[in-house]
Each structure stands twice: as C-alpha cells, then as structure tokens.
Write an enzyme that holds these catalytic residues in place. Structure first.
Site, short mmCIF file in Angstrom:
data_model
loop_
_atom_site.label_atom_id
_atom_site.label_comp_id
_atom_site.label_asym_id
_atom_site.label_seq_id
_atom_site.Cartn_x
_atom_site.Cartn_y
_atom_site.Cartn_z
N ASN A 20 29.43 81.00 58.04
CA ASN A 20 30.76 80.39 58.10
C ASN A 20 30.57 78.88 58.04
O ASN A 20 30.14 78.26 59.00
CB ASN A 20 31.45 80.80 59.42
N TRP A 21 30.89 78.32 56.88
CA TRP A 21 30.63 76.88 56.68
C TRP A 21 31.68 76.01 57.35
O TRP A 21 31.55 74.79 57.37
CB TRP A 21 30.58 76.57 55.18
N LYS A 22 32.76 76.62 57.81
CA LYS A 22 33.85 75.85 58.44
C LYS A 22 34.30 74.73 57.50
O LYS A 22 34.25 74.91 56.28
CB LYS A 22 33.43 75.36 59.83
N HIS A 110 39.33 83.72 63.78
CA HIS A 110 38.25 82.92 64.38
C HIS A 110 38.82 82.16 65.58
O HIS A 110 39.98 81.73 65.55
CB HIS A 110 37.68 81.94 63.35
N GLU A 112 38.50 79.24 66.47
CA GLU A 112 39.02 77.90 66.14
C GLU A 112 40.44 78.02 65.59
O GLU A 112 41.28 77.14 65.83
CB GLU A 112 38.07 77.20 65.16
N GLU A 182 32.25 86.60 69.20
CA GLU A 182 31.87 85.20 69.26
C GLU A 182 32.36 84.59 70.58
O GLU A 182 33.51 84.14 70.67
CB GLU A 182 32.49 84.42 68.09
N GLY A 188 28.86 76.42 68.58
CA GLY A 188 28.58 75.01 68.35
C GLY A 188 28.01 74.28 69.56
O GLY A 188 27.96 73.06 69.59
N SER A 228 25.91 79.90 67.98
CA SER A 228 24.61 79.20 68.06
C SER A 228 23.43 80.07 67.63
O SER A 228 22.32 79.91 68.17
CB SER A 228 24.39 78.63 69.47
N GLY A 249 27.40 79.67 62.15
CA GLY A 249 28.09 78.44 61.80
C GLY A 249 27.10 77.38 61.36
O GLY A 249 26.59 77.39 60.23
N GLY A 250 26.76 76.47 62.27
CA GLY A 250 25.93 75.31 61.94
C GLY A 250 24.67 75.62 61.15
O GLY A 250 24.37 74.95 60.16
P1 13P Z 1 27.74 78.04 65.47
O1 13P Z 1 26.70 78.95 64.85
O2 13P Z 1 27.74 76.66 64.89
O3 13P Z 1 27.70 78.09 66.95
O4 13P Z 1 29.18 78.65 65.05
C1 13P Z 1 29.45 79.98 65.27
C2 13P Z 1 30.72 80.33 64.61
O5 13P Z 1 31.78 79.92 65.05
C3 13P Z 1 30.66 81.15 63.39
O6 13P Z 1 31.92 81.60 63.01
#
Ligand code: 13P
Length: 268
Positions: A20-22, A110, A112, A182, A188, A228, A249-250
């Site tokens: 997930n590149w956000k 998600h 977010e 999640e 993050g 993470s 994510g990251g």
């Molecule tokens: P991180 O891997 O950056 O913690 O993000 C997780 C996430 O929200 C994937 O959708």
C-alpha cells in the site's frame, strides 16, 4: 484455533503480500519502483505467493502498462474507491473505472480512511459490495487503536468491523475475499504486533467469518496482517496458521525491502 498448515497461507490458501503505497510516488517514480520489483522478484518467489501493489490513482495507468508490457507477475491494486458506478461525485473514482485498468484488489476501509476521512462501517460495507459487483476483490481493513487494545476491546472492535463490512456479501464472495488486520498502533510506528498477537486476531477474524458465512468461506478467506511489517518480521508473522499475507505500507516503497518481505520463505 482454526485450521492451518502453519507455514503461512494455512489451509492451502495462497498468501497475498500487498504494498500500500498510500500518498507516495508520482507516476514516474511508480514506474521505476515496479521495474525494480520486476528485476528483484524471481519466478519461484511468486509461484507460491501472490503479490499486489496499490499505487495512488494517478499512477494506476502507468503501472498497469509496465506490469503488462514487462510481464511482471504482480497484481494491480487500488487504495480506495467510491461505491457508486458513476454519478455526480466530484473527485471520486468508481469501481468500474478501476476494473477497466485491470485492477484486481481494492483496499477498503483502511484505518486512515476511517479515522481521517470519517468512513463509517456502513460506507465501508457499500464499498465492499460495489468492488465485488465490479468483479474485483476487496481487501477489507479492520483493527483497533492502542486505547481500545488497552481497554480490552480489541475483540469487540474487530468483530464489529468484520460483521458490518461483510453485511450482505454472499458466502462464496466472502470466501474469495481478503481481510487485513491492521492494529492502528502498529501502522507507521515501527511497532509491529507480535506474531502471536497478530495470529490471535486473524484467528478471530476467521471464526467471525465462519459464524457469518460458514466454515467453507472461513477456510478460504485470506487474512493479512498489516502494521510496520519489514523483511525481518515477515517470516515470523507468515509462519502463523491464520496469517495469509501482509499489507505493507512504508517498506513497500523500497523495492529491496518489499521484495525481501515477498521472499520471507528464504529467511531463517
Ligand atoms: P506501515 O507498514 O507503514 O506501518 O503501514 C501499514 C499500512 O497501513 C498498510 O496499509
């Protein structure tokens, strides 16, 4: 505990590792990243593991073109969508538009989106239904805040989100879906959930799905863990019987680290 082989992707389920590149990477940067991934992922890496990337909307067409032209064995995903097929919804993107770009997976609900954009369970459910209606697979996200975990309400939160998110979805469709656990406190933050905590909640997701849609659907639904995830934590998480993948994510923004997660079977 629900059934599982103990090797990740338990019960014969093919693990799904999703990036997930956000809100990162323009379409030029996106092309570079998928080309690097194409070099790093070997044939055997993707024989038993499915991989998807979820770029921002503006990158989708470019990434689709590279994946298809270079025959990179990575599925295309989106991060969100509207629930209607078309209409006066300024700034929104409809599921059939994504399907037309050969998008296979759409992240829905998600944290977010829930926390920053006020998406309630009912909206999340509408999106799940419309993604399925457009022939794509939703990745339904669920998870608790740290305050909820400390208050002992993880189970109530996750069960409630799973039930609401899957309302009106047929058992066959549920069985083909993905639910991503999640925990919000792990996203993050660098604070990955322990493999046993993640397993416990993924097992809870599966038993909730069994109540809702039956044992067959529960046995085939894939449960991802997200929060993470890094190459060093992936093998322990993926060894859990009810964890069938990761939503990253990251670490998915860096080709080496994302490929390292996909290659979790090489570690240890
Ligand atoms: P991180 O891997 O950056 O913690 O993000 C997780 C996430 O929200 C994937 O959708």
């Amino acid at each position: 505990m629900p059934s599982g082989s103990g090797s990740g992707g338990g019960g014969g389920r093919v693990p799904l590792i999703s990036g997930n590149w956000k809100m990162h990477l323009n379409h030029f940067e996106a092309i570079t990243l998928v080309q690097k991934l194409g070099y790093l992922l070997r044939k055997e890496d993707v024989e038993e593991v499915e991989v998807s990337v979820h770029p921002p909307f503006t990158d989708l067409r470019s990434v689709q073109t590279v994946l298809e032209a270079d025959k990179i064995p990575v599925a295309l995903g989106a991060q969100n969508c509207h629930w209607e097929d078309k209409g006066a919804f300024t700034g929104e993107v409809a599921p059939p538009m994504l399907a037309k770009l050969n998008v296979s997976y759409v992240i829905v609900g998600h944290s977010e989106r829930r926390e920053l954009f006020g998406e309630a369970d009912e909206v999340v459910n509408r999106k799940v239904l419309s993604v399925l209606g457009a022939g794509m697979t939703p990745i339904l996200c669920v998870g608790e805040t740290s305050a909820e975990r400390e208050a002992g309400s993880t189970e109530a939160k996750v069960v409630g989100q799973v039930r609401a998110g899957l309302a009106g979805v047929s058992p066959a469709q549920v069985g083909a879906m993905v639910v991503a656990y999640e925990p919000i406190w792990a996203i993050g933050t660098g604070r990955v959930a322990s493999a046993s905590d993640a397993q416990e909640v993924c097992a809870l997701v599966r038993s909730t799905v069994a109540e809702l849609a039956g044992a067959e659907a529960a046995a085939s639904l894939r449960a991802q863990y997200g929060g993470s995830v890094k190459p060093d934590s992936a093998p322990g998480l993926m060894a859990m019987p009810d964890i069938d993948g990761a939503l990253v994510g990251g670490a998915s923004l860096d080709a080496e680290s994302f490929a390292g997660i996909v290659q979790y079977r090489l570690a240890g």
